[in-house]
Design an enzyme around this catalytic site. Structure first.
Site, PDB file in Angstrom:
ATOM      1  N   TYR A   1       0.842  -1.186   0.000  1.00 49.73           N
ATOM      2  CA  TYR A   1       0.000   0.000   0.000  1.00 49.73           C
ATOM      3  C   TYR A   1       0.881   1.241   0.000  1.00 49.73           C
ATOM      4  CZ  TYR A   1       0.778  -0.763   5.028  1.00 49.73           C
ATOM      5  OH  TYR A   1       1.336  -1.011   6.257  1.00 49.73           O
ATOM      6  N   HIS A   2       0.287   2.402  -0.271  1.00 50.26           N
ATOM      7  CA  HIS A   2       1.049   3.643  -0.385  1.00 50.26           C
ATOM      8  C   HIS A   2       1.829   3.927   0.899  1.00 50.26           C
ATOM      9  CE1 HIS A   2      -1.160   5.631  -3.982  1.00 50.26           C
ATOM     10  NE2 HIS A   2      -1.293   4.319  -4.038  1.00 50.26           N
ATOM     11  N   ASN A   3       3.060   4.399   0.725  1.00 48.57           N
ATOM     12  CA  ASN A   3       3.925   4.697   1.864  1.00 48.57           C
ATOM     13  C   ASN A   3       3.566   6.067   2.449  1.00 48.57           C
ATOM     14  OD1 ASN A   3       5.918   5.014   3.745  1.00 48.57           O
ATOM     15  ND2 ASN A   3       7.617   4.523   2.370  1.00 48.57           N
ATOM     16  N   TYR A   4       2.708   6.055   3.461  1.00 52.91           N
ATOM     17  CA  TYR A   4       2.269   7.301   4.068  1.00 52.91           C
ATOM     18  C   TYR A   4       3.308   7.887   5.014  1.00 52.91           C
ATOM     19  CZ  TYR A   4       1.014   4.050   7.831  1.00 52.91           C
ATOM     20  OH  TYR A   4       1.044   3.081   8.794  1.00 52.91           O
TER      21      TYR A   4
ATOM     22  N   SER B   1       1.948  10.869   0.327  1.00 55.07           N
ATOM     23  CA  SER B   1       1.505   9.496   0.072  1.00 55.07           C
ATOM     24  C   SER B   1       1.299   9.248  -1.417  1.00 55.07           C
ATOM     25  CB  SER B   1       0.196   9.219   0.821  1.00 55.07           C
ATOM     26  OG  SER B   1      -0.836  10.082   0.350  1.00 55.07           O
TER      27      SER B   1
END
Length: 225
Positions: A106-109, A114
């Site tokens: 998943y997106h690297n927040y 992000s």
């Protein structure tokens, strides 16, 4: 058109029935071959997927390293399996319904943004755009209902059922029925004594002919009760 025809014939020679609307690599891997049970691919896209005997895939998208066992059935539309940092492994005899999302990464927040800066703007190695809690492992004979989401790092145990519309964030024990957001156990499919018999049989490893010979076992007409 000529290239499409050549690709179509080439795949069929390898034990794969694939339509013209599908996009698959020429180096596709089919682990087992049996003319009675070819891999069937309709209107689907793959780039790094290995297939077991008799898989059926219709209107789905597989991105990254995806490993499918024997007789896996994935029927979309809208079903997406995405592995970016690791892989997704699906055991034999699994059934996956419409609009299911199986997301290993998943997106690297933790980054400043992000947004997928590396992929879309910097044109750099975009692996830093994503993070993962680990591979997704779905053991044998799992049924995942429509509109469900399976998240990073999850293992779904053999013989389990995921109710439609569920979001699975944690491991699911074998032979359990899970549902909800987040998914929780609703009940066990069978009593422990029956689960023991099923586990001892290891039927998911049987050759096709043995499965055919033991029809009563699968319809609860043998001594499994």
């Amino acid at each position: 058109m000529i290239k499409k025809i050549i690709k179509y014939l080439y795949n069929n020679l390898k034990g794969i029935k694939v339509d013209f609307n599908s996009k698959i690599p020429l180096n596709i891997i089919v682990k087992d071959k049996d003319s009675r049970y070819p891999v069937s691919i309709v209107n689907s896209t793959f780039n790094n997927t290995s297939f077991g005997l008799g898989c059926k895939l219709n209107n789905c998208l597989c991105l990254g390293e995806v490993q499918l066992g024997r007789f896996v059935s994935i029927f979309g539309p809208g079903t997406v399996l995405s592995a970016i940092k690791g892989h997704i492994k699906i055991g034999s005899f699994c059934s996956i319904g419409q609009n299911v999302s199986i997301q290993e990464s998943y997106h690297n927040y933790n980054n400043v943004s992000s947004y997928l800066i590396g992929k879309n703007i910097l044109k750099d190695n975009d692996s830093d755009d994503f993070i993962s809690k680990g591979n997704i492992i779905i053991e044998e004979d799992v049924w995942i209902g429509s509109n469900s989401i399976i998240l990073s790092g999850v293992r779904i145990g053999r013989g389990s059922v995921i109710a439609a519309g569920s979001i699975v964030t944690k491991n699911v024990p074998r032979y359990s029925i899970y549902g909800g957001n987040p998914a929780k156990e609703i009940k066990k499919r069978f009593e422990n004594s029956k689960i023991d018999i099923i586990e001892q049989s290891k039927w998911w490893e049987w050759e096709v002919n043995k499965i055919i010979e033991n029809k009563d076992f699968f319809y609860n007409k043998s001594n499994i009760n």
